[in-house]
Design an enzyme around this catalytic site. Structure first.
Site, PDB file in Angstrom:
ATOM      1  N   GLU A 348       0.823  -1.217   0.000  1.00  0.00           N
ATOM      2  CA  GLU A 348       0.000   0.000   0.000  1.00  0.00           C
ATOM      3  C   GLU A 348       0.849   1.256   0.000  1.00  0.00           C
ATOM      4  OE1 GLU A 348      -2.870  -0.454  -0.762  1.00  0.00           O
ATOM      5  OE2 GLU A 348      -3.192  -2.516  -0.177  1.00  0.00           O
ATOM      6  N   HIS A 436      -5.192  -6.288 -11.001  1.00  0.00           N
ATOM      7  CA  HIS A 436      -4.587  -7.233 -10.066  1.00  0.00           C
ATOM      8  C   HIS A 436      -4.189  -8.527 -10.753  1.00  0.00           C
ATOM      9  CE1 HIS A 436      -6.837  -4.452  -7.496  1.00  0.00           C
ATOM     10  NE2 HIS A 436      -5.837  -4.634  -6.656  1.00  0.00           N
TER      11      HIS A 436
END
Length: 534
Positions: A348, A436
């Site tokens: 992140e 993803h």
């Protein structure tokens, strides 16, 4: 893992230094009232010539005022530092005391004699060997100073070096070492990181060191050594945002403790998840700083914030540029556990680095490269941290998956197709995949570049990486592969970079770092060919 769209969402101080050379002469009429700090500073500088003996002053010295305190009765205390022939005199600071009228009332200082002209006999290249310390890295080539903070308080011409490392408990350490420029002996070592050290026990990371901020009688999970990075409890609330405007944001109630210990390693203690998030942020900060010289996500030295316990049954985590924060859910308890593992934190945080550099658009092939960049740096941070509780590997999210998830990790860098959706190699259909999954090609490239193809076991994890054309590929090591990717990201990639352009970017990066035609350069080309990007 960013699996959903990002939320869019009584003492007076002198303000400026005042300087004067020595000797000088000045006079001032007594003031009927308490003098202003600037007046007291000017008077103090005027006294340095007449009281040179007290100040251990000499014609080659220069004083600079760095602060003035004025008492209620008008007595002033002017703090000054000095240079000698433009070299800083460390330990040569003094305080000049004056009455309300400006009359001299003495000085406070420790320097016992004035510096005298000398030239170094020991070169910096030799002196730095004395400054070196085990597990510490030299960060500069040394600078000449006058060192007077020794036990004898005498001025010594010295080379001063900065070294950085970690103490035995993991606490960051920044030490300045002064080496005598005449004899080569170490004169003085100074630790410049001053913290309230504590520790925490996380859900995944085990017991880890934390740097805390003391607030009254309690301690906050806020790290003053890493830009004020902090972690707080979102209290299972969520944000309510419309496009870029947020009507409500879940809180970030900073974790506090009456002791320097946080968490107990269980979900019952809400600070345990906070320990993992703070630790993950710390390790990522240290990785970027030590490996790339990047201080903080934006490279500006500013820390970010973490929110844990976001929403209810939220099985996700995300980076949000608008609040410069990372947010972690507790998982759904069926497929995913709390998402505060080290590689998730590094993943992140790296979205923020990408946003501040190439700003890869989060869709199509550029989106896949964006997501892969976070996976790549997450793996690099795991290996860098060298934490036995979170061993480095080429899996993504292996600590947060539960048996109900159906596989041992979220993603697999050696063979991305093991997740059932990510391709191992490039094809024209890649642009139509979720980011993803389209990230799989770059993840596979990075693994091959680091470790090479074929079966092998690393840190107890078995891998078997194929190639598109069946030809074997040799790796160049994770460090070189990571440096190449980072330089490509920060120097050559742009918002719309696709896989073809990523190949060019990494080749340029390899050329810059290791030379055109080098082993590393050729390995980059071979690894891209091995995933059908040619």
């Amino acid at each position: 893992m960013r699996t959903s769209p990002r939320l869019v969402a009584g003492v007076a101080l002198l303000a400026a230094p005042v300087a004067a050379a020595v000797p000088s002469a000045a006079s001032a009429a007594p003031a009927p009232t308490a003098p202003a700090p600037s007046v007291a500073a000017a008077r103090a500088l005027g006294l340095t010539g007449a009281h040179a003996a007290d100040l251990k002053a000499a014609p080659d010295q220069k004083f600079t005022v760095v602060g003035v305190a004025v008492d209620r009765d008008g007595t002033s205390h002017t703090r000054m530092v000095r240079t000698f022939r433009n070299l800083p005199v460390l330990g040569g600071d003094v305080v000049v005391h004056q009455s309300r009228s400006g009359a001299y009332e003495g000085t406070s200082g420790t320097l016992r004699s004035a510096p005298s002209p000398t030239a170094p006999k020991v070169p910096a290249s030799k002196a730095k060997k004395s400054a070196a310390a085990k597990h510490y890295k030299l960060r500069d080539d040394g600078a000449l100073v006058v060192e007077a903070r020794t036990a004898d308080h005498q001025p010594h011409l010295a080379w001063r070096f900065r070294t950085e490392g970690k103490k035995a408990d993991g606490t960051p350490s920044r030490v300045y070492t002064s080496v005598d420029a005449l004899t080569g002996r170490v004169l003085f070592r100074e630790e410049t990181i001053k913290t309230d050290a504590g520790d925490g026990k996380g859900l995944y990371s085990g017991t880890v060191p934390l740097q805390l901020t003391k607030s009254g009688s309690s301690y906050q999970m806020k790290d003053p050594t890493r830009g004020g990075t902090l972690t707080g409890d979102a209290q299972n609330q969520s944000d309510f945002c419309i496009l870029t405007f947020c009507l409500w944001r879940a809180p970030t109630n900073v974790f506090t403790s009456s002791t320097t210990h946080f968490g107990d390693g269980t979900n019952a203690n809400r600070a345990s998840a906070g320990v993992d998030a703070q630790y993950g942020t710390n390790e990522t900060w240290d990785f970027y700083k030590e490996v790339f010289g990047r201080t903080g996500i934006k490279g500006d030295g500013k820390g970010s914030s973490n929110r844990v316990h976001y929403d209810n049954n939220y099985a996700n985590a995300f980076w949000d540029d608008s609040c410069f924060c990372m947010t972690y859910g507790d998982g759904d308890g069926k497929q995913l556990a709390p998402l505060t593992a080290l590689d998730v934190a590094a993943h992140e945080m790296t979205h923020g680095v990408t946003s501040a550099t190439a700003n890869l658009t989060y869709s199509g092939e550029s989106g896949g490269l964006n997501e892969a960049t976070s996976d790549i740096m997450a793996a690099a941070v795991e290996f860098y941290a060298d934490n036995p509780s979170e061993t480095g590997d080429y899996l993504v999210g292996e600590r947060v998956v539960l048996p109900g998830f159906g596989r041992p990790a979220l993603r697999f860098m050696d063979r991305p197709s093991k997740d059932g959706k990510s391709p191992d190699n490039w094809s024209a259909d890649l642009k139509n995949l979720d980011v993803h999954y389209s990230s799989g090609v770059a993840n596979h490239f990075y693994y091959l570049l680091s470790e090479g193809s074929g079966p092998k076991t690393i840190n107890g994890v078995s891998y078997d990486s194929p190639t598109f054309d069946g030809k074997p590929v040799s790796g160049i090591g994770r460090d070189a592969a990571t440096r190449i990717w980072y330089r490509a990201l920060t120097t050559y990639m742009t918002s719309s970079t696709d896989y073809k352009a990523a190949r060019a970017a990494t080749l340029n990066a390899a050329k810059d770092l290791y030379g055109a035609g080098s082993t590393q350069y050729n390995a980059v080309a071979a690894a891209w060919t091995a995933v059908n990007v040619s």
